[in-house]
Design an enzyme around this catalytic site. Structure first.
Site, PDB file in Angstrom:
ATOM      1  CB  CYS A 233      -0.962  -0.057   1.189  1.00  0.00           C
ATOM      2  SG  CYS A 233      -2.367   1.066   1.028  1.00  0.00           S
TER       3      CYS A 233
ATOM      4  CG  HIS B   1      -3.370  -3.719   3.281  1.00  0.00           C
ATOM      5  ND1 HIS B   1      -2.334  -3.120   3.945  1.00  0.00           N
ATOM      6  CD2 HIS B   1      -4.066  -2.713   2.694  1.00  0.00           C
ATOM      7  CE1 HIS B   1      -2.392  -1.806   3.777  1.00  0.00           C
ATOM      8  NE2 HIS B   1      -3.434  -1.528   3.014  1.00  0.00           N
TER       9      HIS B   1
ATOM     10  CD  GLU C  27      -0.580  -5.742   5.719  1.00  0.00           C
ATOM     11  OE1 GLU C  27      -0.692  -6.291   4.604  1.00  0.00           O
ATOM     12  OE2 GLU C  27      -0.733  -4.506   5.881  1.00  0.00           O
TER      13      GLU C  27
END
Lengths: 230, 80
Positions: free
Chosen positions: A86, A203, A205
């Site tokens: 990002c 994302h 994660e």
């Protein structure tokens, strides 16, 4: 194995990255402040998401000039894997590690939802646990994720097979409807020439725990652990 | 000495913000606007007194930080 997360004023996914790295790599990641000019030897660096420096001037522009980014560029050029997520992707383009630029979303709105990504290749250290040409579900949350590259750069990225992920529908098909931000050629993530630097707007994660709605992000980090242990 | 830097998206790079402003102008009844491009102006106050040196320095600032030349053009105005 040792890992590091770079922390800028305005980063807000640094702790998510920390948790993801700890869950996959085991050890406690080193959190490195943007004003530091050096960091310990590490096997993997994450440039996390957020709004570094309040997105002043352009997203990622100020962070790219910070002392630690000079060191990140040096490490990346020496072959250390670097994952920019990002705002991290924006910082990697602004610092010259990756080509192109991330512009305001075509729809002008901040988009925060899960999207599907097509795995363009699964022979890199980031994607070895995925299956090529299949779709995975990963969240996005950004205002400036509209990837742009000029015609020559785009041709180079395609010719060198450096597109990592493309926005797609749940079946892996590309369409304008499945492109959340107007990115050229549906691009959601790209590699550098040596394939040790990956920048991506989504994302991974954030989707590594069933309690949070899915685990499609886990394979990226597990693949890295496997590749780096080999 | 003062310098003004105008940063604009390159021609051919879609400017969604300019398009939104164009549509808003239309909905306010301002007809006849063919195109809107939105950019930014950055004003610098410099110690430098030589115009050409100032121009060269500001051009380097633009290349390194003020503009992203992948998507933006810049124009420099020096005011004595």
């Amino acid at each position: 194995m040792k890992t590091a997360v770079i922390v800028f004023p305005g980063s807000n996914c640094d702790r998510d990255a920390q948790v993801a790295l700890k869950a996959s790599f085991g050890g406690e990641p080193v959190m490195v402040w943007h004003g530091d000019a050096d960091m310990p030897a590490v096997d993997m660096i994450v440039v996390p998401g957020g709004f570094s420096y309040g997105d002043y001037l352009r997203s990622g522009a100020m962070a790219a000039t910070s002392p630690i980014m000079r060191e990140v560029v040096k490490r990346a050029n020496a072959g250390v894997p670097v994952l920019g997520i990002c705002n991290g992707f924006q910082i990697l383009t602004e610092s010259g590690l990756l080509p192109g630029a991330l512009m305001r979303n075509a729809g002008l709105k901040f988009v925060c939802r899960d999207v599907h990504l097509r795995i363009e290749r699964n022979d890199t250290m980031f994607t070895s646990r995925y299956t090529q040409n299949t779709a995975i579900r990963i969240p996005i949350a950004h205002h400036d994720g509209n990837y742009f590259a000029d015609a020559d750069t785009l041709a180079m990225l395609k010719g060198e097979n450096r597109i990592a992920f493309r926005y797609c529908d749940g079946n892996g098909n590309l369409s304008d409807d499945a492109n959340p931000n107007g990115s050229i050629d549906h691009i959601a993530g790209i590699y550098n020439e040596k394939l040790n630097v990956l920048g991506m707007m989504p994302h991974p994660e954030r989707l590594m725990d069933p309690a949070l709605g899915g685990t499609d992000g886990t394979a990226l980090f597990e693949g890295l652990v496997e590749a780096l242990a080999a | 000495m003062k310098a003004k830097v105008h940063v604009m998206l390159k021609n051919g790079v879609l400017d969604p913000q300019g398009k939104a402003v164009e549509n808003a102008l239309g909905s306010l009844g301002f007809d006849g606007v063919q195109d809107v491009r939105q950019g930014k102006v950055i004003e610098l106050t410099l110690n430098e007194t030589d115009i050409e040196t100032a121009r060269t320095n500001v051009a380097q600032m633009c290349e390194k930080l003020l503009a992203n030349t992948v998507i933006e053009n810049y124009a420099i105005e020096i005011e004595g």
